[in-house]
Write a protein that holds these residues in place. Structure first.
Motif, PDB file in Angstrom:
ATOM      1  N   UNK A  98      91.039  15.520  50.860  1.00  0.00           N
ATOM      2  CA  UNK A  98      91.423  15.324  52.256  1.00  0.00           C
ATOM      3  C   UNK A  98      90.165  15.001  53.079  1.00  0.00           C
ATOM      4  N   UNK A  99      90.328  14.351  54.202  1.00  0.00           N
ATOM      5  CA  UNK A  99      89.144  14.075  55.046  1.00  0.00           C
ATOM      6  C   UNK A  99      88.365  15.342  55.394  1.00  0.00           C
ATOM      7  N   UNK A 100      89.049  16.440  55.537  1.00  0.00           N
ATOM      8  CA  UNK A 100      88.359  17.696  55.879  1.00  0.00           C
ATOM      9  C   UNK A 100      87.546  18.265  54.724  1.00  0.00           C
ATOM     10  N   UNK A 101      87.631  17.652  53.554  1.00  0.00           N
ATOM     11  CA  UNK A 101      86.770  18.048  52.439  1.00  0.00           C
ATOM     12  C   UNK A 101      85.401  17.379  52.509  1.00  0.00           C
ATOM     13  N   UNK A 102      85.238  16.477  53.453  1.00  0.00           N
ATOM     14  CA  UNK A 102      83.968  15.779  53.613  1.00  0.00           C
ATOM     15  C   UNK A 102      82.862  16.773  53.934  1.00  0.00           C
ATOM     16  N   UNK A 103      81.810  16.757  53.125  1.00  0.00           N
ATOM     17  CA  UNK A 103      80.714  17.711  53.273  1.00  0.00           C
ATOM     18  C   UNK A 103      79.658  17.425  52.217  1.00  0.00           C
ATOM     19  N   UNK A 104      78.513  18.069  52.382  1.00  0.00           N
ATOM     20  CA  UNK A 104      77.541  18.122  51.299  1.00  0.00           C
ATOM     21  C   UNK A 104      77.885  19.338  50.449  1.00  0.00           C
ATOM     22  N   UNK A 105      78.021  19.120  49.161  1.00  0.00           N
ATOM     23  CA  UNK A 105      78.407  20.187  48.235  1.00  0.00           C
ATOM     24  C   UNK A 105      77.173  20.657  47.466  1.00  0.00           C
TER      25      UNK A 105
END
Length: 125
Positions: free
Chosen positions: A86-93
């Protein structure tokens, strides 16, 4: 000690990615590993964790049923399979190792160390 996350990239909503965490400089078999993420302007949060044996796992509510953590101690690697992104999963992991060996894993940031550089995941809508 080094933990190197890789496998991030740009994917459309609904797509999948598999992140890898390559560990070196310590005996991976003894330590739980956690995956965390930090989105722009937000605090770092726990995503998933796995015990040293691989038998115990935990997930943040926001990713349950979509993400799967696994490990291959022989390859010194921990994976995070991410589906239905989902777009809300966008992040640095980031991946990190537990500070204490052979513990029940948690998603508490304070219980981890050696964060590495992280890998960027961008999910477009």
């Amino acid at each position: 000690v080094q933990l190197q996350a890789s496998g991030g990239g740009l994917v459309q909503a609904g797509g999948s990615l598999r992140l890898s965490c390559a560990a070196s400089g310590f005996t991976l078999d003894y330590y739980a590993i956690g995956w965390f993420r930090q989105a722009p302007g937000k605090e770092r949060e726990g995503v998933s964790c796995i015990s040293n044996s691989g038998y115990s796992t935990d997930y943040a509510d926001s990713v349950k049923g979509r993400f799967t953590i696994s490990r291959d101690n022989a390859k010194n690697t921990v994976y995070l399979q991410m589906n239905s992104l989902k777009p809300e999963d966008t992040a640095v992991y980031y991946c990190a190792k537990a500070t204490v060996p052979i513990t029940i894993p948690t998603l508490e940031i304070g219980e981890y160390e050696y964060w590495g550089q992280g890998t960027l995941v961008t999910v477009s809508s």
